[in-house]
Design an enzyme around this catalytic site. Structure first.
Site, mmCIF file in Angstrom:
data_model
loop_
_atom_site.group_PDB
_atom_site.id
_atom_site.type_symbol
_atom_site.label_atom_id
_atom_site.label_comp_id
_atom_site.label_asym_id
_atom_site.label_seq_id
_atom_site.Cartn_x
_atom_site.Cartn_y
_atom_site.Cartn_z
ATOM 1 N N LYS A 151 0.625 -1.063 -0.140
ATOM 2 C CA LYS A 151 -0.296 -0.035 0.151
ATOM 3 C C LYS A 151 0.760 1.326 -0.153
ATOM 4 O O LYS A 151 1.166 1.653 0.868
ATOM 5 C CB LYS A 151 -0.609 0.204 1.405
HETATM 6 N N1 PMP Z 1 -7.641 -1.942 -3.157
HETATM 7 C C1 PMP Z 1 -7.093 -0.931 -3.011
HETATM 8 C C2 PMP Z 1 -6.629 -0.011 -4.481
HETATM 9 C C3 PMP Z 1 -7.389 0.566 -1.650
HETATM 10 O O1 PMP Z 1 -6.531 1.164 -2.206
HETATM 11 C C4 PMP Z 1 -8.318 -0.007 -1.103
HETATM 12 C C5 PMP Z 1 -7.795 0.459 0.048
HETATM 13 N N2 PMP Z 1 -8.010 1.991 0.255
HETATM 14 C C6 PMP Z 1 -8.981 -1.373 -0.620
HETATM 15 C C7 PMP Z 1 -8.445 -2.316 -1.923
HETATM 16 C C8 PMP Z 1 -9.033 -2.216 0.731
HETATM 17 O O2 PMP Z 1 -8.722 -2.640 1.375
HETATM 18 P P1 PMP Z 1 -8.777 -2.015 3.409
HETATM 19 O O3 PMP Z 1 -10.160 -3.178 3.187
HETATM 20 O O4 PMP Z 1 -7.780 -2.582 3.445
HETATM 21 O O5 PMP Z 1 -9.343 -0.851 3.244
#
Ligand code: PMP
Length: 292
Positions: A151
């Site tokens: 991330k």
């Molecule tokens: N995919 C992407 C590309 C993201 O940036 C995010 C988070 N905003 C998610 C999926 C979802 O992840 P999470 O449930 O951990 O927030």
């Protein structure tokens, strides 16, 4: 009243929470981050978010200058200083200040900050009636090039996708990989419901392993549903009974139209509402307490 921000070990008013123009987070998108929610005086799945942050950092050889325990305390204390029991939290670690070259070795100390605020990704109406997605031409980053499992602060791939979707009049982008398999939306993971089974693409395809995604799979299994992580393409989306997206910021949002085709009945489905209910239950008491 302005916010109190955690920045490199200090809690400062937002006007004083500034980073250098030489910070490689700004110059190159070099860094990692988390988006986290607090519900009802608990920071939801905080441990999972912290582990993912430290894993992202490890992959990009970014040495976070504080321990995971200290980071947890920084998050909790930021919430306390802003008197927040329900919030959206942005936790960021950048490569730090360097020179104008891209070499991270010239950045001696990472910058760490935490913002506790709020967020609304989509209008209320879409949470009730469902949103529309379109497939965009921008393909999801190849895992071999810029692995979506990290991330990182480099979100241009997702920003392209979001822009394309908005320009086409849709609320969200359906992103495919090079082979045409469905990967995820611009900032959310995707789920289908077909014949009572819950289906989502596998992490190795090259997507962010969403913490909301993992939580929803947990909820579904506890409800006795079969959950499958498998490859699928747009044909499967068009012919699904239900479709929805998940993310910490987005939470769970139904998707009722993709590329002009209504999904299922064209309304949010029963499975979606039950999973949302199960998810809401979990948010009531999961994660460390903010105010004792
Ligand atoms: N995919 C992407 C590309 C993201 O940036 C995010 C988070 N905003 C998610 C999926 C979802 O992840 P999470 O449930 O951990 O927030």
């Amino acid at each position: 009243m302005g916010l109190i921000i955690y920045l490199d070990g200090k809690y400062v008013p937002e006007e004083e929470a500034v980073v250098s123009v030489f910070d490689h987070g700004l110059l190159y998108g070099d860094g990692a981050f988390e988006g986290i929610r607090a519900y009802n005086n608990h920071v939801f799945k905080l441990q999972d978010h912290l582990e993912r942050l430290y894993e992202s950092a490890r992959t990009i050889c970014l040495q976070i200058p504080i321990s995971i325990e200290e980071m947890q305390e920084a998050v909790l204390e930021t919430l306390r200083r802003n008197n927040l029991r329900d919030a959206y939290i942005r936790l960021v670690v950048t490569r730090g200040k360097g020179d104008l070259g891209l070499d991270p070795q010239n950045c001696p100390r990472p910058t760490v900050f935490c913002i506790a605020s709020s967020i609304q990704l989509y209008p209320d109406e879409l949470y009730e009636n469902g949103l529309e997605m379109v497939t965009v031409a921008t393909r999801r980053n190849l895992p071999e090039a810029c692995n979506p499992r990290v991330k990182s602060l480099n979100y241009l791939n997702s920003i392209y996708a979001k822009m394309e979707a908005k320009l086409a009049g849709a609320g969200e982008a359906l992103m495919l990989n090079q082979e045409g398999y469905v990967v995820e939306a611009s900032g959310d993971n995707i789920f289908l419901v077909k014949n009572g089974k819950l289906i989502t693409p596998p992490v190795y395809l090259g997507l962010l392993e969403g913490i909301t995604r993992n939580t929803v799979m947990e909820v579904a299994r506890a409800m006795g549903m079969v959950v499958e992580e498998k490859l699928f393409n747009r044909h499967d989306v068009y012919n699904a009974d239900e479709c929805f997206l998940t993310g910490s910021a987005a939470e769970l949002i139904p998707c009722v139209r993709v590329d002009g085709r209504p999904i299922g009945t064209g309304k949010p489905g029963e499975v979606f509402w039950s999973l949302l209910k199960g998810f809401r239950e979990l948010t009531k008491e999961d994660g460390p307490v903010i105010f004792e």
